[in-house]
Motif scaffolding. Sequence first.
Motif, PDB file in Angstrom:
ATOM      1  N   GLN A 429       0.604  -1.105   0.132  1.00  0.00           N
ATOM      2  CA  GLN A 429       0.144  -0.082  -0.025  1.00  0.00           C
ATOM      3  C   GLN A 429       1.036   1.261   0.005  1.00  0.00           C
ATOM      4  O   GLN A 429       1.997   1.307   0.278  1.00  0.00           O
ATOM      5  CB  GLN A 429      -0.827  -0.014   1.204  1.00  0.00           C
ATOM      6  N   ASN A 430       0.191   2.329  -0.097  1.00  0.00           N
ATOM      7  CA  ASN A 430       0.939   3.716  -0.324  1.00  0.00           C
ATOM      8  C   ASN A 430       2.172   3.823  -1.258  1.00  0.00           C
ATOM      9  O   ASN A 430       3.326   4.458  -0.733  1.00  0.00           O
ATOM     10  CB  ASN A 430       1.315   4.143   1.325  1.00  0.00           C
ATOM     11  N   ALA A 431       1.903   3.318  -2.414  1.00  0.00           N
ATOM     12  CA  ALA A 431       3.175   3.368  -3.154  1.00  0.00           C
ATOM     13  C   ALA A 431       2.598   4.076  -4.478  1.00  0.00           C
ATOM     14  O   ALA A 431       3.553   4.155  -5.686  1.00  0.00           O
ATOM     15  CB  ALA A 431       3.397   1.894  -3.421  1.00  0.00           C
ATOM     16  N   GLY A 432       1.442   4.770  -4.498  1.00  0.00           N
ATOM     17  CA  GLY A 432       1.094   5.478  -5.435  1.00  0.00           C
ATOM     18  C   GLY A 432       1.680   7.089  -5.739  1.00  0.00           C
ATOM     19  O   GLY A 432       2.714   7.454  -5.124  1.00  0.00           O
ATOM     20  N   PRO A 433       1.151   7.754  -6.692  1.00  0.00           N
ATOM     21  CA  PRO A 433       1.484   9.130  -6.933  1.00  0.00           C
ATOM     22  C   PRO A 433       1.496  10.013  -5.917  1.00  0.00           C
ATOM     23  O   PRO A 433       2.501  10.658  -5.487  1.00  0.00           O
ATOM     24  CB  PRO A 433       0.730   9.698  -7.847  1.00  0.00           C
ATOM     25  N   PRO A 488      -9.442   1.281  -2.803  1.00  0.00           N
ATOM     26  CA  PRO A 488      -9.841  -0.137  -1.868  1.00  0.00           C
ATOM     27  C   PRO A 488      -8.519  -0.970  -1.405  1.00  0.00           C
ATOM     28  O   PRO A 488      -8.696  -1.495  -0.564  1.00  0.00           O
ATOM     29  CB  PRO A 488     -10.549  -0.955  -3.217  1.00  0.00           C
ATOM     30  N   LEU A 489      -7.489  -0.455  -2.172  1.00  0.00           N
ATOM     31  CA  LEU A 489      -6.348  -1.221  -1.907  1.00  0.00           C
ATOM     32  C   LEU A 489      -5.768  -0.762  -0.473  1.00  0.00           C
ATOM     33  O   LEU A 489      -5.280  -1.667   0.258  1.00  0.00           O
ATOM     34  CB  LEU A 489      -5.076  -1.047  -2.820  1.00  0.00           C
ATOM     35  N   GLY A 490      -6.194   0.588  -0.087  1.00  0.00           N
ATOM     36  CA  GLY A 490      -5.857   0.838   1.360  1.00  0.00           C
ATOM     37  C   GLY A 490      -6.612  -0.006   2.346  1.00  0.00           C
ATOM     38  O   GLY A 490      -6.476   0.236   3.422  1.00  0.00           O
ATOM     39  N   LEU A 491      -7.711  -0.706   2.154  1.00  0.00           N
ATOM     40  CA  LEU A 491      -8.729  -1.260   3.051  1.00  0.00           C
ATOM     41  C   LEU A 491      -8.396  -2.801   3.137  1.00  0.00           C
ATOM     42  O   LEU A 491      -8.673  -3.359   4.190  1.00  0.00           O
ATOM     43  CB  LEU A 491     -10.048  -1.347   2.512  1.00  0.00           C
ATOM     44  N   VAL A 492      -7.541  -3.326   2.367  1.00  0.00           N
ATOM     45  CA  VAL A 492      -6.875  -4.622   2.432  1.00  0.00           C
ATOM     46  C   VAL A 492      -6.081  -5.130   3.605  1.00  0.00           C
ATOM     47  O   VAL A 492      -5.142  -4.333   4.090  1.00  0.00           O
ATOM     48  CB  VAL A 492      -6.207  -5.101   1.227  1.00  0.00           C
ATOM     49  N   ARG A 493      -6.588  -6.159   4.433  1.00  0.00           N
ATOM     50  CA  ARG A 493      -5.864  -6.701   5.511  1.00  0.00           C
ATOM     51  C   ARG A 493      -5.317  -7.950   5.363  1.00  0.00           C
ATOM     52  O   ARG A 493      -5.711  -8.576   4.423  1.00  0.00           O
ATOM     53  CB  ARG A 493      -7.040  -6.578   6.721  1.00  0.00           C
ATOM     54  N   ASP A 494      -4.502  -8.308   6.187  1.00  0.00           N
ATOM     55  CA  ASP A 494      -3.687  -9.742   6.212  1.00  0.00           C
ATOM     56  C   ASP A 494      -4.963 -10.648   6.224  1.00  0.00           C
ATOM     57  O   ASP A 494      -5.880 -10.558   6.995  1.00  0.00           O
ATOM     58  CB  ASP A 494      -3.009  -9.777   7.331  1.00  0.00           C
ATOM     59  N   GLY A 495      -4.923 -11.776   5.384  1.00  0.00           N
ATOM     60  CA  GLY A 495      -5.679 -12.865   5.325  1.00  0.00           C
ATOM     61  C   GLY A 495      -6.897 -12.708   4.245  1.00  0.00           C
ATOM     62  O   GLY A 495      -7.605 -13.865   4.117  1.00  0.00           O
ATOM     63  N   ALA A 518     -17.461  -0.756   6.577  1.00  0.00           N
ATOM     64  CA  ALA A 518     -16.816  -0.438   8.109  1.00  0.00           C
ATOM     65  C   ALA A 518     -15.450   0.017   7.999  1.00  0.00           C
ATOM     66  O   ALA A 518     -15.116   0.801   8.460  1.00  0.00           O
ATOM     67  CB  ALA A 518     -17.172  -1.678   8.991  1.00  0.00           C
ATOM     68  N   ARG A 519     -14.450  -0.592   7.141  1.00  0.00           N
ATOM     69  CA  ARG A 519     -13.329  -0.378   7.071  1.00  0.00           C
ATOM     70  C   ARG A 519     -13.023   1.127   6.400  1.00  0.00           C
ATOM     71  O   ARG A 519     -12.322   1.834   6.871  1.00  0.00           O
ATOM     72  CB  ARG A 519     -12.535  -1.245   6.245  1.00  0.00           C
ATOM     73  N   ARG A 520     -13.802   1.434   5.541  1.00  0.00           N
ATOM     74  CA  ARG A 520     -13.752   2.693   4.936  1.00  0.00           C
ATOM     75  C   ARG A 520     -14.146   3.736   5.606  1.00  0.00           C
ATOM     76  O   ARG A 520     -13.788   4.672   5.650  1.00  0.00           O
ATOM     77  CB  ARG A 520     -14.860   2.853   3.569  1.00  0.00           C
ATOM     78  N   ARG A 521     -15.117   3.530   6.599  1.00  0.00           N
ATOM     79  CA  ARG A 521     -15.496   4.685   7.419  1.00  0.00           C
ATOM     80  C   ARG A 521     -14.341   4.928   8.504  1.00  0.00           C
ATOM     81  O   ARG A 521     -14.059   5.827   9.104  1.00  0.00           O
ATOM     82  CB  ARG A 521     -16.893   4.245   8.193  1.00  0.00           C
ATOM     83  N   ALA A 522     -13.492   3.671   8.933  1.00  0.00           N
ATOM     84  CA  ALA A 522     -12.521   4.067   9.924  1.00  0.00           C
ATOM     85  C   ALA A 522     -11.354   4.503   9.389  1.00  0.00           C
ATOM     86  O   ALA A 522     -10.485   4.730   9.957  1.00  0.00           O
ATOM     87  CB  ALA A 522     -12.316   2.504  10.462  1.00  0.00           C
ATOM     88  N   TRP A 523     -11.198   4.252   7.963  1.00  0.00           N
ATOM     89  CA  TRP A 523     -10.201   4.704   7.236  1.00  0.00           C
ATOM     90  C   TRP A 523      -9.562   6.217   7.385  1.00  0.00           C
ATOM     91  O   TRP A 523     -10.569   7.197   7.265  1.00  0.00           O
ATOM     92  CB  TRP A 523      -9.907   4.410   5.997  1.00  0.00           C
ATOM     93  N   GLN A 524      -8.439   6.604   7.542  1.00  0.00           N
ATOM     94  CA  GLN A 524      -8.084   8.103   7.851  1.00  0.00           C
ATOM     95  C   GLN A 524      -6.871   8.425   6.879  1.00  0.00           C
ATOM     96  O   GLN A 524      -5.816   7.549   6.439  1.00  0.00           O
ATOM     97  CB  GLN A 524      -7.466   8.350   9.092  1.00  0.00           C
ATOM     98  N   ALA A 525      -6.877   9.519   5.952  1.00  0.00           N
ATOM     99  CA  ALA A 525      -5.916   9.736   4.853  1.00  0.00           C
ATOM    100  C   ALA A 525      -4.634   9.938   5.477  1.00  0.00           C
ATOM    101  O   ALA A 525      -4.583  10.680   6.837  1.00  0.00           O
ATOM    102  CB  ALA A 525      -6.507  11.087   4.313  1.00  0.00           C
ATOM    103  N   PRO A 526      -3.381   9.461   5.020  1.00  0.00           N
ATOM    104  CA  PRO A 526      -2.001   9.907   5.691  1.00  0.00           C
ATOM    105  C   PRO A 526      -1.563  11.159   5.487  1.00  0.00           C
ATOM    106  O   PRO A 526      -2.160  11.847   4.575  1.00  0.00           O
ATOM    107  CB  PRO A 526      -1.225   8.812   4.902  1.00  0.00           C
TER     108      PRO A 526
END
Length: 566
Positions: A429-433, A488-495, A518-526
């Motif tokens: 994750q976090n390898a984009g522009p 969505p790539l930022g929402l992926v978790r192990d497993g 639920a994950r999207r609501r909890a996500w925070q931008a870096p």
Amino acid sequence: MRSQLWFNAPGSAGDHKRRRIRQAGFTTDDFQGKPVIGILSTWSDFNTCHAHFPQRIEDVKRGVWQAGGFPAVIPLQSVSESFSRPTAMLYRNFLAMEAEEAIRSHPVDGVVLMGGCDKTTPGLIMGAASAGVPAIYVPAGAMLRGHWRGATLGTGTSTWQAEADYRAGRLNQAEWEQLSQASVRSTGTCNTMGTASTMTSLVDALGLCLPGASSIPAVDAEHGRMASTAGRRIVEMVWEDLRLTDIVSPASIRNAVITDMALSGSTNSLIHLIAMARRLGIELSLDDFDRASETVPVVCNLMPAGQYLMEDFHFAGGLRALLTVIAHHLDLTTLTVTGRTLGEEIAGARVWNDDVIRPIDNPVYPRGALIVLKGSLAPRGAILKRSAASPDLLNHTGPAVVFHSYKDLHARIDDPSLNITRDSVMVLQNAGPVGAPGMPEWGMLPIPRRLLAEGVRDMVRISDGRMSGTSFGTCVLHVTPESSIGGPLGLVRDGDLIRLDAEGRRLDLLVDDAELEARRRAWQAPSPHYQRGYGAIFSRHVAQADEGCDFDFLSRAGTTLDPEVH
């Protein structure tokens, strides 16, 4: 001519400019009434791919003088792939802006664009397209092939392979160093069909350099002759008022896309070609590449998808010969910098080695090299170079092993406790522009040392970053939108199970909608990487990979009129 607006401006303005050019030892006759040709050079001591440019500049100058022009060198940002950090991609748009403004702000009637190392080609073309003056491209040319212990080495591709053996303990450090040094025998760009050779080949197919110039080795005497010829030709182009917008058309762009597939070109080419096309007012999308992928097979047998190198390609006939093989897929009426059509320029070209440049009925790969994937993990698209992937992994479902950053990847990849098997799907994750920043070439994630020792040499690897055009493997790249802006790539978790279906053009995250929401609501931008300077401009204005990663305020056709000259 626009140059004469500077030199012959009324009153003290013109007097001052004529006086200052004489300061360099020139006479009025040297520049008065003649086309002034800017030589836009991306040479620097840190861009070792361009180490021969000081001599090539003299070759270009000779041609300009011979044709009755006045040459003037304008140095630009070098954008060295090897030395620019955090990534050369961060500075492609910087070079494009600098080229555009250098042309606009100087008394030049036409320009010679001198580049080759990966980002210099698209950056120069983008800037020249927006500036709107006649332009011709002089490609740096590839370095000579490497040799070590009887094996031929391709820049990048061979060292990636050897690095895996080194990490697995099959090469010692001394052997690894010897092989690395043997892979870079001369100045010039990477000699595989990486990004440098792909982009110069596509510029050749677009008609923006002398036909066939893209494959001439950097240190071959023919390269100097080509540079001199380009110098003569740009003077003629100024008198003819032949501009990039006259040469490049939607048909030209389609020719480049078709050529890209036949070459098994770099995955980076999609980003760059989209950005170049948009600067010329031509719409190009990922879907255009995907459609072309089923149209033409890979006939260029070069690493990393094949076995030969650029030197072999040149002596097998080069790009002109390859275009004759796929001619029935091309529009041969498109124009080139010579003023002649593409069809006229490739007439009479022949293939001299039909293993390097294969016939249509004996391709290296039966379909185009690059495909576009879409699905719940990549709503706007992702890229896979299927010709360089493992066939048994092109239809694969496995559990995700997630790395949240490049630093996290390297901290844990060889940890014996890492829960990973050959069936896992590695996610970066976090390898984009925005996220990296600059979308570095991190996409060929290293395989854990433990698995390398077991003989594993490929796994499914997914990221919103890029990979070197010299790289290989089942690497899904350019996932859009990127994770750091909420993709969505930022929402992926192990497993989490991820399914890759190359034939179906799908990339899906097998997690139910409620959990994802639920994950999207909890996500925070870096937090942003930059608070000031060019980095801040880049992060605020860069488009996503499917739109070419150009700046939103530049990604369109049109030029700014010259200001009144004072």
